[in-house]
Design a protein around this motif. Sequence first.
Motif, PDB file in Angstrom:
ATOM      1  N   TRP A   1      52.154  -8.398  13.355  1.00  0.00           N
ATOM      2  CA  TRP A   1      51.965  -7.004  14.036  1.00  0.00           C
ATOM      3  C   TRP A   1      52.884  -7.016  15.488  1.00  0.00           C
ATOM      4  O   TRP A   1      53.330  -5.999  15.389  1.00  0.00           O
ATOM      5  CB  TRP A   1      50.456  -6.717  14.062  1.00  0.00           C
ATOM      6  CG  TRP A   1      49.879  -6.402  12.652  1.00  0.00           C
ATOM      7  CD1 TRP A   1      50.531  -5.496  11.866  1.00  0.00           C
ATOM      8  CD2 TRP A   1      48.474  -6.545  12.336  1.00  0.00           C
ATOM      9  NE1 TRP A   1      49.740  -5.478  10.677  1.00  0.00           N
ATOM     10  CE2 TRP A   1      48.464  -5.810  11.071  1.00  0.00           C
ATOM     11  CE3 TRP A   1      47.667  -7.086  12.833  1.00  0.00           C
ATOM     12  CZ2 TRP A   1      47.268  -5.878  10.352  1.00  0.00           C
ATOM     13  CZ3 TRP A   1      46.346  -7.069  12.229  1.00  0.00           C
ATOM     14  CH2 TRP A   1      46.493  -6.311  11.037  1.00  0.00           C
TER      15      TRP A   1
ATOM     16  N   ARG B   1      39.318   0.002  14.156  1.00  0.00           N
ATOM     17  CA  ARG B   1      40.746  -1.050  14.360  1.00  0.00           C
ATOM     18  C   ARG B   1      42.148  -0.004  14.263  1.00  0.00           C
ATOM     19  O   ARG B   1      42.483   0.632  13.409  1.00  0.00           O
ATOM     20  CB  ARG B   1      40.765  -1.570  13.007  1.00  0.00           C
ATOM     21  CG  ARG B   1      41.625  -2.675  12.689  1.00  0.00           C
ATOM     22  CD  ARG B   1      41.563  -3.054  11.298  1.00  0.00           C
ATOM     23  NE  ARG B   1      41.869  -2.476  10.232  1.00  0.00           N
ATOM     24  CZ  ARG B   1      42.899  -2.472  10.010  1.00  0.00           C
ATOM     25  NH1 ARG B   1      43.873  -3.168  10.009  1.00  0.00           N
ATOM     26  NH2 ARG B   1      43.278  -1.625   8.678  1.00  0.00           N
TER      27      ARG B   1
ATOM     28  N   LYS C   1      45.719   0.723  13.840  1.00  0.00           N
ATOM     29  CA  LYS C   1      46.859   0.071  13.128  1.00  0.00           C
ATOM     30  C   LYS C   1      47.960  -0.207  13.781  1.00  0.00           C
ATOM     31  O   LYS C   1      48.224   0.462  14.717  1.00  0.00           O
ATOM     32  CB  LYS C   1      47.170   1.030  11.856  1.00  0.00           C
ATOM     33  CG  LYS C   1      45.865   0.842  10.744  1.00  0.00           C
ATOM     34  CD  LYS C   1      46.637   1.112   9.233  1.00  0.00           C
ATOM     35  CE  LYS C   1      45.462   0.579   8.455  1.00  0.00           C
ATOM     36  NZ  LYS C   1      46.216   0.851   7.015  1.00  0.00           N
TER      37      LYS C   1
ATOM     38  N   ASP D   1      45.166   7.019   7.220  1.00  0.00           N
ATOM     39  CA  ASP D   1      44.354   5.575   7.796  1.00  0.00           C
ATOM     40  C   ASP D   1      45.211   5.041   8.776  1.00  0.00           C
ATOM     41  O   ASP D   1      45.342   3.986   9.183  1.00  0.00           O
ATOM     42  CB  ASP D   1      44.415   4.371   6.844  1.00  0.00           C
ATOM     43  CG  ASP D   1      45.710   4.262   5.791  1.00  0.00           C
ATOM     44  OD1 ASP D   1      46.886   5.156   6.434  1.00  0.00           O
ATOM     45  OD2 ASP D   1      45.877   3.416   5.144  1.00  0.00           O
TER      46      ASP D   1
ATOM     47  N   ARG E   1      41.510   2.902  -4.493  1.00  0.00           N
ATOM     48  CA  ARG E   1      41.644   2.715  -3.133  1.00  0.00           C
ATOM     49  C   ARG E   1      40.806   1.226  -2.870  1.00  0.00           C
ATOM     50  O   ARG E   1      40.785   0.695  -1.756  1.00  0.00           O
ATOM     51  CB  ARG E   1      41.273   3.788  -2.059  1.00  0.00           C
ATOM     52  CG  ARG E   1      42.432   4.749  -1.962  1.00  0.00           C
ATOM     53  CD  ARG E   1      43.935   4.262  -1.437  1.00  0.00           C
ATOM     54  NE  ARG E   1      43.582   3.332  -0.331  1.00  0.00           N
ATOM     55  CZ  ARG E   1      44.789   2.561   0.282  1.00  0.00           C
ATOM     56  NH1 ARG E   1      45.906   2.793  -0.539  1.00  0.00           N
ATOM     57  NH2 ARG E   1      44.574   2.210   1.233  1.00  0.00           N
TER      58      ARG E   1
ATOM     59  N   TYR F   1      44.578 -14.374   2.385  1.00  0.00           N
ATOM     60  CA  TYR F   1      43.781 -13.189   3.092  1.00  0.00           C
ATOM     61  C   TYR F   1      42.551 -12.877   1.863  1.00  0.00           C
ATOM     62  O   TYR F   1      42.908 -12.634   0.886  1.00  0.00           O
ATOM     63  CB  TYR F   1      44.897 -12.275   3.134  1.00  0.00           C
ATOM     64  CG  TYR F   1      44.042 -10.803   3.652  1.00  0.00           C
ATOM     65  CD1 TYR F   1      43.671 -10.767   5.091  1.00  0.00           C
ATOM     66  CD2 TYR F   1      43.575  -9.769   2.827  1.00  0.00           C
ATOM     67  CE1 TYR F   1      43.060  -9.671   5.310  1.00  0.00           C
ATOM     68  CE2 TYR F   1      43.360  -8.681   3.400  1.00  0.00           C
ATOM     69  CZ  TYR F   1      42.723  -8.512   4.758  1.00  0.00           C
ATOM     70  OH  TYR F   1      42.185  -7.546   4.909  1.00  0.00           O
TER      71      TYR F   1
ATOM     72  N   GLU G   1      39.534   4.118   6.060  1.00  0.00           N
ATOM     73  CA  GLU G   1      39.457   3.040   5.285  1.00  0.00           C
ATOM     74  C   GLU G   1      38.685   1.993   6.273  1.00  0.00           C
ATOM     75  O   GLU G   1      38.522   1.779   7.175  1.00  0.00           O
ATOM     76  CB  GLU G   1      40.925   2.456   5.727  1.00  0.00           C
ATOM     77  CG  GLU G   1      41.730   0.991   4.808  1.00  0.00           C
ATOM     78  CD  GLU G   1      42.850   0.568   5.338  1.00  0.00           C
ATOM     79  OE1 GLU G   1      43.822   1.044   4.795  1.00  0.00           O
ATOM     80  OE2 GLU G   1      42.672  -0.157   6.014  1.00  0.00           O
TER      81      GLU G   1
ATOM     82  N   GLN H   1      37.631  -2.169   6.107  1.00  0.00           N
ATOM     83  CA  GLN H   1      37.614  -3.434   5.371  1.00  0.00           C
ATOM     84  C   GLN H   1      36.568  -4.137   6.099  1.00  0.00           C
ATOM     85  O   GLN H   1      35.850  -4.232   6.989  1.00  0.00           O
ATOM     86  CB  GLN H   1      38.687  -4.248   6.539  1.00  0.00           C
ATOM     87  CG  GLN H   1      40.025  -3.669   6.182  1.00  0.00           C
ATOM     88  CD  GLN H   1      41.196  -4.300   7.010  1.00  0.00           C
ATOM     89  OE1 GLN H   1      40.878  -5.167   8.056  1.00  0.00           O
ATOM     90  NE2 GLN H   1      42.255  -4.226   6.897  1.00  0.00           N
TER      91      GLN H   1
ATOM     92  N   ALA I   1      42.287 -13.917   8.316  1.00  0.00           N
ATOM     93  CA  ALA I   1      43.157 -13.025   8.429  1.00  0.00           C
ATOM     94  C   ALA I   1      44.206 -12.839   9.646  1.00  0.00           C
ATOM     95  O   ALA I   1      45.076 -12.181   9.365  1.00  0.00           O
ATOM     96  CB  ALA I   1      42.138 -11.725   8.259  1.00  0.00           C
TER      97      ALA I   1
END
Length: 385
Positions: free
Chosen positions: A180, A236, A238, A259, A290, A303, A319, A321, A331
Amino acid sequence: MSSLFELEQKILLYNPSADIAFLRKAYNFAENAHRGQKRISGEDYIVHPLAIAIILAELQLDIKTVAAGLLHDVVEDTGVTLADIENNFGSEVARMVDGVTKLGKLQFQSREERQAENLRKMFLAMAKDIRVILIKLADRLHNLRTLQFQSERKQKEVAEETLVFFAPLAHRLGIYKIKWELEDLSFRYKEPEQYQHLKMQIAKTRAKREEYIQEVIRLLAEKLNAVNIRAEIQGRPKNLYSIYQKMVEQQKELKDIFDVQAVRVLVDTVKDCYGALGIAHTLWKPIPGRFKDYIAMPKSNMYQSLHTTVIGPNGEPVEIQIRTWDMHRVAEYGIAAHWKYKEGKQGDQDLDKKLAWLRQMMDFQHDARDAREFMENLKIDLFSQ
Ligand code: GDP
């Protein structure tokens, strides 16, 4: 500014019995060898290997890898030989430094050629010792973090190469924390206008989005608490580049990408993951298609997580997780999370086993579908030569 002290503190946190004397010896050796050399920023050269060592310590790697990170440029840039490294730090560190030096030397005429060849060499090196790749990724990350000192032409070149090669490599190895950051930094230099524009747009809508996410977290926490599932729930954000990619691919505006911010639920056990999923699905309606169970079916980069997207309290999709703390480490750190930092014989045996397993996993012949997917990402046909 980073210091040897900071590096030592980071290492001692995850490896209290680490051989700090060995680390100091490597630092002093590198500092001596690079003395007088400067980075383009004007700083002493040692800041670069030190920064790399800190990134490697953040991945919680063994002390030899961190030492090899400190020493990775001395053979290429100073009068020090590989034999000197071997005499002072042993054959394992010398082999890693050699691997990094060899990768750095590769130069080819056309960019295409250079990348394809690089790629192959990288994988060959990786089959021998994947830690060489981790040092290379840390090296690239620090170069990107300090890219403002380079010419514009060089900035674009490094950014492009990172997006085409290094970020997909980090993806493949599951090291999302690095992936990222590599992507967002490259995006910033490759498409400066688009980057700034998106950053501003996101900043403008942040308050409203965060308010909504906090509401989701509050409702979810309440219900999980009621059924005795201990959980940490995080909002979170993105990474910018993945949002940008979605906008380009789906030809959508930011407001239509739902998202942009998501929720992550961290629990203690696998059972609690499915329990938490059940709670989320009773609170809010899941969007068909989804839901993904990467716990039962881990991705090839190891992952694991449950993914679902639900219609949240104000009618907008969110979204979610869900994963255990152990899965969370994988992860973020991918392959690096599987490292043992035990010193001595037992540690080495564990490492050998891991490496054998990795070689198997990375073997493209046995992994044709993934290889194709990876190649598509890279836009390079490895098999064409
Ligand atoms: P997508 O939205 O169609 O890409 O569906 P996914 O459910 O596969 O991925 C959703 C999000 O999960 C992605 O945007 C990533 O943020 C995250 N994600 C997917 N794959 C991985 C992975 O291999 N590692 C990590 N750390 N995160 C992942």
